[in-house]
Enzyme design. Structure first.
Site, PDB file in Angstrom:
ATOM      1  CG  ASP A  41      97.896  25.101  46.408  1.00  0.00           C
ATOM      2  OD1 ASP A  41      98.363  24.123  45.829  1.00  0.00           O
ATOM      3  OD2 ASP A  41      96.793  25.107  46.966  1.00  0.00           O
ATOM      4  CG  ASP A 168      91.827  26.453  48.570  1.00  0.00           C
ATOM      5  OD1 ASP A 168      92.422  26.210  49.639  1.00  0.00           O
ATOM      6  OD2 ASP A 168      91.645  25.604  47.684  1.00  0.00           O
TER       7      ASP A 168
HETATM    8  C1  FRU Z   1      95.308  22.689  46.205  1.00  0.00           C
HETATM    9  C2  FRU Z   1      95.046  22.367  47.654  1.00  0.00           C
HETATM   10  C3  FRU Z   1      94.139  23.396  48.267  1.00  0.00           C
HETATM   11  C4  FRU Z   1      94.464  23.324  49.725  1.00  0.00           C
HETATM   12  C5  FRU Z   1      95.952  23.066  49.691  1.00  0.00           C
HETATM   13  C6  FRU Z   1      96.462  22.222  50.810  1.00  0.00           C
HETATM   14  O1  FRU Z   1      96.482  22.167  45.696  1.00  0.00           O
HETATM   15  O2  FRU Z   1      94.513  21.062  47.782  1.00  0.00           O
HETATM   16  O3  FRU Z   1      92.766  23.218  47.985  1.00  0.00           O
HETATM   17  O4  FRU Z   1      94.148  24.493  50.394  1.00  0.00           O
HETATM   18  O5  FRU Z   1      96.223  22.446  48.454  1.00  0.00           O
HETATM   19  O6  FRU Z   1      97.845  22.163  50.799  1.00  0.00           O
END
Ligand code: FRU
Length: 491
Positions: A41, A168
């Site tokens: 992300d 997040d």
């Molecule tokens: C989304 C996610 C988020 C988390 C991150 C971990 O792709 O699963 O919810 O914070 O990736 O890498």
């Protein structure tokens, strides 16, 4: 102490390995890509002291997901990006197993503040045995970040939310208050976005949820973010567990938005249905900001969980999409356009007009890996059933990626079934019924294709992994066809 040590160790590894990875044939030229190892992300997208900063979920030690660090790039113009040293490393009691996704804000044009999720695994089951808390880190120079001494910032999830899936944070300012949305799962196993409010960025109150989940929007909402344009608010998020439908939603997880009117006083968000932001193969966890010109700019991970990634054998994995501008269309949905400044990457313009296409045209031997292509096709009186482009075609023409219009179904099709390596499949998106002319704008990089349809009406993105000599670009149709125009640039 412990934590700085992790950071240094990771940076030494990255610096040592990056020269090796650089030579890989799938390295992207103008997309944000990790120098080595794994990326997912986008995080902490922000404008700070004259430059855009973007962070990303990063596992520096291997091309697979692992304890998350925050990688860091910056850009003066959203087009050219430079790598900086790793910003965050896991290692404290509250973020021992990862600094998960989050966002950034700037205070008094001086301090850059990051919000992220501290992840701790408490047992072997990575889905159940975990605790997630919101944390903060602060920088005075946009280079070195100190975790807040009183972390975690938000320790306990509210009563109707799971403590295991509580992550997040995305922060923004409205009036004199700060707001934060957090991805969550409620006690009935439905995805939701929690809304918090704060006057000072350190004391936060949960004031409700934003966005309704009637049961059709999955069991967990990841990476929520909220932006305003005109009178409308847009809640962007990545729900897990949404069923595939006629219209799309074909990927393992989805990424899209709800748009409507949001009232900060009553915490009431009146919105329409969920719409995907991209109908291709690889698009997840988009993060949006309002840029210096007041535009909504969004960048997403051009990847998908559980998808095969051939570059893992070459020491790296993951790329972002190009930055895209979101605008509200007349019908109340969103259009999604490539950042106009990407034009500065163009060179070597070639063009063709009123082409009479007899099944296949090699466009005088046109070839390339990193290109922008604009194709206009009159579809009202089209003679063929299928007409479009073949990209990254091999010398024997067996290997190719197809982007074409299917007259019968009124769909644009992205077909990556004829590729030697990597994940396969087909994605389709329907063109509006009154459309007379189809306009395709295609961005190709060494291992990706992004197709913008009818000036942002829809977008389809996907990773592709063609052979090293598969660089041909052709027009094709299944009958004699007139193609209005084709303009091509190297990027
Ligand atoms: C989304 C996610 C988020 C988390 C991150 C971990 O792709 O699963 O919810 O914070 O990736 O890498």
């Amino acid at each position: 102490m412990h934590c700085n040590y992790n950071l240094e160790k990771a940076q030494i590894y990255v610096n040592r390995m990056k020269e090796v990875v650089k030579k890989d044939l799938y390295r992207q030229k103008y997309h944000i890509t990790p120098e080595v190892s794994w990326m997912n992300d986008p995080n902490g997208f922000v404008f700070y002291k004259g430059e855009y900063h973007l962070f990303y979920q990063f596992h520096p030690f291997s091309p697979r997901w692992g304890p998350m660090y925050w990688g860091h790039v910056k850009s003066p113009d959203l087009v050219h990006w430079d790598h900086l040293e790793i910003a965050l490393a896991p290692g404290e009691i509250y973020d021992r197993d990862g600094c998960f996704s989050g966002s950034a804000v700037v205070i008094d044009s001086d301090e850059l503040v990051l919000f992220y999720t501290g992840n701790v695994f408490t047992g072997p089951d990575k889905n159940r045995d975990l605790v997630q808390k919101q944390c903060m880190a602060i920088s005075k120079d946009g280079l070195v970040f100190s975790k807040w001494e009183h972390n975690p910032l938000i320790g306990n999830a509210p009563a109707n939310a799971s403590q295991e899936h509580f992550r997040d944070p995305y922060v923004w300012k409205h009036g004199s208050n700060w707001y934060m949305v957090i991805g969550s799962r409620n006690r009935n196993n439905l995805g939701q976005a929690l809304l918090y409010r704060s006057e000072n960025l350190t004391n936060w109150d949960c004031i409700g949820t934003v966005g309704n989940n009637d049961g059709t929007l999955g069991y967990m909402w990841e990476c929520p973010c909220m932006v305003k344009t005109g009178e409308k608010h847009i809640l962007i998020f990545s729900p897990q567990g949404v069923e595939e439908s006629e219209k799309g939603l074909k990927n393992w997880h989805q990424a899209g938005y709800l748009i409507g009117e949001f009232d900060y006083d009553t915490v009431n968000f009146v919105h329409g249905g969920f719409t995907e932001l991209d109908q291709g193969f690889d698009y997840y966890a988009p993060q949006a900001i309002i840029d210096q010109q007041g535009r909504i700019v969004v960048i997403a991970w051009m990847g998908m969980w559980e998808s095969e990634i051939p570059t893992q054998d070459h020491g790296w994995a993951g790329t972002m999409t190009i930055p895209r501008i979101l605008e509200v269309r007349e019908d109340g949905l969103i259009k999604c356009l490539p950042l106009p400044e990407l034009k500065m990457l163009r060179s070597n313009r070639r063009e063709w007009h009123e082409i009479t296409l007899n099944h296949i045209d090699d466009l005088n031997g046109l070839s390339g890996k990193t290109m922008e292509i604009k194709m206009t096709l009159g579809i009202q009186d089209m003679k063929s059933q299928k007409c479009g482009m073949m990209l990254r075609v091999s010398l024997d023409r067996k290997e190719k990626t197809l982007i074409y219009y299917d007259r019968e179904t009124r769909e644009v099709v992205f077909d990556r079934n004829s590729l030697g390596c990597g994940p396969k499949g087909i994605r389709k998106t329907r063109v509006s019924a009154n459309c007379r002319e189809l306009d395709l704008q295609i961005f190709m990089d060494a291992s990706s294709v992004e197709v913008f349809i009818n000036r942002g009406e829809a977008v389809m993105s996907g990773r592709i992994y063609p052979g090293k000599d598969s660089n041909g670009v052709f027009l094709f149709s299944d009958a004699i066809e007139e193609v209005k125009s084709l303009i091509v640039w190297d990027l």
